[in-house]
Scaffold this motif. Structure first.
Motif, mmCIF file in Angstrom:
data_model
loop_
_atom_site.group_PDB
_atom_site.id
_atom_site.type_symbol
_atom_site.label_atom_id
_atom_site.label_comp_id
_atom_site.label_asym_id
_atom_site.label_seq_id
_atom_site.Cartn_x
_atom_site.Cartn_y
_atom_site.Cartn_z
ATOM 1 N N ILE A 52 55.891 47.430 38.954
ATOM 2 C CA ILE A 52 54.914 47.882 39.958
ATOM 3 C C ILE A 52 53.545 47.249 39.720
ATOM 4 N N ILE A 53 52.974 46.714 40.781
ATOM 5 C CA ILE A 53 51.583 46.242 40.764
ATOM 6 C C ILE A 53 50.751 47.447 41.211
ATOM 7 N N MET A 54 50.124 48.113 40.278
ATOM 8 C CA MET A 54 49.454 49.392 40.570
ATOM 9 C C MET A 54 48.114 49.115 41.263
ATOM 10 N N ASP A 55 48.169 48.843 42.570
ATOM 11 C CA ASP A 55 46.960 48.381 43.269
ATOM 12 C C ASP A 55 46.444 49.421 44.269
ATOM 13 N N VAL B 84 54.543 47.987 34.447
ATOM 14 C CA VAL B 84 53.396 48.190 35.335
ATOM 15 C C VAL B 84 52.263 47.228 35.012
ATOM 16 N N TYR B 85 51.666 46.738 36.085
ATOM 17 C CA TYR B 85 50.527 45.819 35.962
ATOM 18 C C TYR B 85 49.279 46.696 35.880
ATOM 19 N N ALA B 86 48.666 46.744 34.713
ATOM 20 C CA ALA B 86 47.516 47.627 34.508
ATOM 21 C C ALA B 86 46.197 46.857 34.521
ATOM 22 N N PHE B 87 46.216 45.634 33.977
ATOM 23 C CA PHE B 87 44.978 44.842 33.900
ATOM 24 C C PHE B 87 45.370 43.376 33.775
ATOM 25 N N SER B 88 44.891 42.569 34.726
ATOM 26 C CA SER B 88 45.309 41.166 34.745
ATOM 27 C C SER B 88 44.335 40.279 33.978
ATOM 28 N N THR B 89 44.767 39.050 33.722
ATOM 29 C CA THR B 89 43.877 38.087 33.056
ATOM 30 C C THR B 89 42.668 37.782 33.948
ATOM 31 N N GLU B 90 42.777 38.088 35.235
ATOM 32 C CA GLU B 90 41.677 37.836 36.170
ATOM 33 C C GLU B 90 40.755 39.053 36.323
ATOM 34 N N ASN B 91 41.197 40.220 35.866
ATOM 35 C CA ASN B 91 40.408 41.435 36.097
ATOM 36 C C ASN B 91 39.126 41.509 35.247
ATOM 37 N N TRP B 92 38.964 40.587 34.304
ATOM 38 C CA TRP B 92 37.706 40.545 33.530
ATOM 39 C C TRP B 92 36.524 40.175 34.419
ATOM 40 N N LYS B 93 36.795 39.682 35.631
ATOM 41 C CA LYS B 93 35.711 39.327 36.559
ATOM 42 C C LYS B 93 34.968 40.569 37.059
ATOM 43 N N ARG B 94 35.523 41.732 36.840
ATOM 44 C CA ARG B 94 34.907 42.971 37.343
ATOM 45 C C ARG B 94 33.739 43.398 36.447
ATOM 46 N N SER B 95 32.969 44.379 36.915
ATOM 47 C CA SER B 95 31.784 44.805 36.151
ATOM 48 C C SER B 95 32.205 45.359 34.790
ATOM 49 N N LEU C 91 51.581 38.331 44.801
ATOM 50 C CA LEU C 91 51.999 38.673 43.445
ATOM 51 C C LEU C 91 50.825 38.791 42.472
ATOM 52 N N SER C 92 49.712 38.129 42.797
ATOM 53 C CA SER C 92 48.539 38.162 41.907
ATOM 54 C C SER C 92 48.907 37.879 40.444
ATOM 55 N N ASN C 93 49.729 36.838 40.260
ATOM 56 C CA ASN C 93 50.015 36.353 38.893
ATOM 57 C C ASN C 93 50.895 37.316 38.068
HETATM 58 C C1 IPE Z 1 46.518 42.981 40.596
HETATM 59 O O1 IPE Z 1 45.607 43.627 41.419
HETATM 60 C C2 IPE Z 1 46.305 43.388 39.170
HETATM 61 C C3 IPE Z 1 46.586 44.781 38.867
HETATM 62 C C4 IPE Z 1 47.022 45.691 39.686
HETATM 63 C C5 IPE Z 1 46.361 45.142 37.495
HETATM 64 P P1 IPE Z 1 44.221 42.955 41.832
HETATM 65 O O2 IPE Z 1 43.504 43.950 42.668
HETATM 66 O O3 IPE Z 1 43.521 42.447 40.641
HETATM 67 O O4 IPE Z 1 44.712 41.709 42.693
HETATM 68 P P2 IPE Z 1 43.976 40.883 43.825
HETATM 69 O O5 IPE Z 1 42.624 40.500 43.305
HETATM 70 O O6 IPE Z 1 43.872 41.778 45.010
HETATM 71 O O7 IPE Z 1 44.881 39.723 44.082
#
Ligand code: IPE
Ligand code: IPE
Ligand code: MG
Length: 250
Positions: free
Chosen positions: A23-26, A67-78, A203-205
């Protein structure tokens, strides 16, 4: 819901049920914003949903939940938001240390843990050690933390290349099975079903290698609102799919 075989059905545990669900928990941020709350409130609600859905998956007889909890790209957040997510993970792991043995839940992490705070890493090592003591057949939750599908592939490839350079492996030995053993998901079957809530169709990686033949289920429901009934709908949709794996239906 009709159509879903439960663990104690006479049909047996595995009949028709995916063994591995990812699951991509979005949608946590949007859930909070719509309520006039800070995004962090959405992450808190999302963490509750994870507890609930993990329990549900275990109870119906799913063996692996990733479960996708934190991606390698999520460090861009505050820094505030990243800190809140890490804080929620810490809280979950502290609870898990006390409950996973009783609940027979194994916990594993996918992702590069090196930039994760030492105290969280130490907790992850503790939950890893407890998981080692539990039976291999017990339910397993895989938490993807600082996880990226490309990063996972690169880490695996680097490790294999280093073993080749050291003379321990030969490039021609590499096949799909051996390659899979270099990934964070080593030893775990590919997910039959990947779910993404929140209406995003990408898929967001996530699990780039493992998703080769996964079935996808998308829903507009935001992750904090995802519940058992929604999981039943996802599984029912999966059960109605015709999985051909490149072959022709008989
Ligand atoms: C994918 O969601 C990562 C997680 C759920 C942990 P994002 O919200 O980071 O993906 P984008 O930016 O919409 O693609
Ligand atoms: C998913 O929810 C959680 C993480 C990516 C950590 P989001 O925070 O991405 O929520 P939206 O997509 O902004 O609504
Ligand atoms: Mg998002």
């Amino acid at each position: 819901m009709a159509g879903i075989f439960r663990k104690n059905d006479t049909a047996g545990r595995a009949a028709g049920l995916p063994r591995h669900i990812a699951i991509i928990m979005d949608g946590n941020g949007r859930w909070a914003t719509r309520r006039g709350l800070p995004r962090t409130a959405g992450h808190k609600a999302g963490a509750e949903t994870f507890r609930r859905i993990a329990t549900y998956c275990k109870n119906i007889g799913v063996q692996y939940l990733t479960v996708y909890a934190f991606s390698t790209e999520n460090w861009k957040r505050s820094a505030d938001e990243v800190g809140a997510i890490m804080g929620l993970l810490k809280k979950y792991l502290l609870e898990a240390v006390d409950t996973m043995e009783k609940d027979q839940i194994r916990l594993r992490f996918f992702g590069d843990m090196t930039p994760i705070a030492p105290e969280l890493q130490a907790l992850a090592q503790q939950t890893d050690a407890i998981s080692d003591q539990l039976a291999p057949g017990d339910f397993q939750a895989n938490i993807c933390l600082n996880y990226g599908g490309r990063d996972e592939l690169l880490r695996g490839i680097r490790r294999f290349a280093a073993e080749c350079a050291a003379g321990e492996k030969k490039p021609e030995e590499l096949d799909e099975g051996l390659f899979s053993s270099y990934l964070d998901s080593a030893g775990i079957p590919d997910p039959e079903l990947i779910i993404r809530p929140s209406g995003e169709l990408r898929l967001s990686n996530f699990l780039l290698w493992q998703c080769a033949y996964s079935e996808f289920y998308f829903t507009d429901v935001l992750w904090p609102d995802f519940d058992e009934a929604e999981m039943d709908r996802a599984i029912a949709a999966y059960q109605a799919r015709d999985r051909r794996f490149g072959g022709v239906k008989k």
